[in-house]
Design a protein around this motif. Structure first.
Motif, short mmCIF file in Angstrom:
data_model
loop_
_atom_site.label_atom_id
_atom_site.label_comp_id
_atom_site.label_asym_id
_atom_site.label_seq_id
_atom_site.Cartn_x
_atom_site.Cartn_y
_atom_site.Cartn_z
N ALA A 289 -28.44 -46.37 37.36
CA ALA A 289 -29.73 -46.95 37.75
C ALA A 289 -29.63 -47.70 39.08
O ALA A 289 -30.53 -47.64 39.91
N GLU A 290 -28.50 -48.39 39.29
CA GLU A 290 -28.32 -49.14 40.54
C GLU A 290 -28.32 -48.21 41.74
O GLU A 290 -28.86 -48.54 42.80
N ASP A 291 -27.71 -47.03 41.59
CA ASP A 291 -27.67 -46.06 42.69
C ASP A 291 -29.08 -45.54 42.98
O ASP A 291 -29.46 -45.37 44.15
N LEU A 292 -29.84 -45.27 41.93
CA LEU A 292 -31.21 -44.80 42.13
C LEU A 292 -32.07 -45.88 42.78
O LEU A 292 -32.90 -45.58 43.65
N GLN A 293 -31.87 -47.13 42.40
CA GLN A 293 -32.62 -48.23 43.01
C GLN A 293 -32.25 -48.38 44.48
O GLN A 293 -33.13 -48.59 45.33
N THR A 294 -30.97 -48.26 44.80
CA THR A 294 -30.53 -48.36 46.19
C THR A 294 -31.12 -47.21 47.01
O THR A 294 -31.63 -47.43 48.12
N ALA A 295 -31.07 -46.01 46.47
CA ALA A 295 -31.62 -44.85 47.19
C ALA A 295 -33.11 -45.03 47.44
O ALA A 295 -33.60 -44.78 48.55
N ALA A 296 -33.84 -45.50 46.43
CA ALA A 296 -35.27 -45.72 46.58
C ALA A 296 -35.54 -46.78 47.65
O ALA A 296 -36.42 -46.60 48.51
N HIS A 297 -34.78 -47.84 47.63
CA HIS A 297 -34.96 -48.92 48.60
C HIS A 297 -34.72 -48.41 50.02
O HIS A 297 -35.50 -48.68 50.94
N VAL A 298 -33.64 -47.70 50.22
CA VAL A 298 -33.31 -47.18 51.55
C VAL A 298 -34.38 -46.20 52.03
O VAL A 298 -34.83 -46.27 53.18
N LEU A 299 -34.82 -45.30 51.17
CA LEU A 299 -35.84 -44.33 51.57
C LEU A 299 -37.17 -45.03 51.89
O LEU A 299 -37.88 -44.63 52.82
N GLU A 300 -37.51 -46.07 51.14
CA GLU A 300 -38.73 -46.84 51.44
C GLU A 300 -38.62 -47.52 52.81
O GLU A 300 -39.57 -47.54 53.58
N LEU A 301 -37.45 -48.08 53.11
CA LEU A 301 -37.24 -48.71 54.42
C LEU A 301 -37.38 -47.70 55.55
O LEU A 301 -38.07 -47.95 56.55
N VAL A 302 -36.70 -46.57 55.42
CA VAL A 302 -36.74 -45.54 56.45
C VAL A 302 -38.17 -45.03 56.63
O VAL A 302 -38.66 -44.88 57.76
N THR A 303 -38.86 -44.77 55.52
CA THR A 303 -40.24 -44.28 55.60
C THR A 303 -41.12 -45.31 56.31
O THR A 303 -41.92 -44.94 57.18
N GLY A 304 -41.00 -46.56 55.97
CA GLY A 304 -41.80 -47.60 56.61
C GLY A 304 -41.54 -47.67 58.11
O GLY A 304 -42.47 -47.82 58.91
N ARG A 305 -40.29 -47.55 58.50
CA ARG A 305 -39.95 -47.61 59.93
C ARG A 305 -40.48 -46.38 60.66
O ARG A 305 -40.98 -46.52 61.79
N LEU A 306 -40.37 -45.23 60.06
CA LEU A 306 -40.89 -44.02 60.70
C LEU A 306 -42.41 -44.05 60.76
O LEU A 306 -43.01 -43.62 61.75
N ASP A 307 -43.06 -44.55 59.72
CA ASP A 307 -44.51 -44.70 59.73
C ASP A 307 -44.96 -45.62 60.85
O ASP A 307 -45.98 -45.39 61.50
#
Length: 133
Positions: free
Chosen positions: A112-130
């Protein structure tokens, strides 16, 4: 050494997820964009204008939102006011169940921790690209 997150890995993961969805949608006659619209209508009812704005944001385009919603109305999955019909609810539940089973198997055993980290990183990257777009 584990690979680092990069656009190629993100794209491959997205393509794999989309293939699962495409297989589930194929017999329904609705497009991926219409699926996104239906999912938004089911999970966050916003009324006609709110749904069109939210869909335009999700698709990253304002132009086709009304066309995709119109297709769902014509198919009897949404009302003219963009509320979900019983047929729309049934289709959503069926496709969500089918894809959910496949996705659950793919994610099984990942901590679960890995999935949470992946989600957090993807949200950050998406926000920056947006922000750049």
């Amino acid at each position: 050494m584990s690979p680092t997150l990069n656009p190629e890995i993100v794209g491959q993961a997205e393509n794999a997820h989309e293939a699962v969805l495409a297989r589930a949608l194929a017999p329904t006659g609705i497009t991926k964009q219409q699926w996104i619209a239906l999912a938004l209508a089911v999970t966050a009812p916003l009324g006609a204008d709110g749904l069109a704005r939210r869909l335009a944001g999700a698709l990253r385009s304002a132009d086709p939102a009304h066309r995709h919603l119109g297709g769902l109305v014509a198919a009897g999955l949404l009302t003219a006011e963009h509320s979900v019909t019983p047929a729309g609810q049934e289709l959503f539940a069926r496709v969500r169940a089918e894809t959910g089973q496949v996705i659950a198997r793919a994610y099984a055993g990942i901590p679960a921790e890995d999935l949470q980290t992946a989600a957090h990183v993807l949200e950050l990257v998406t926000g920056r690209l947006d922000a750049v777009a």
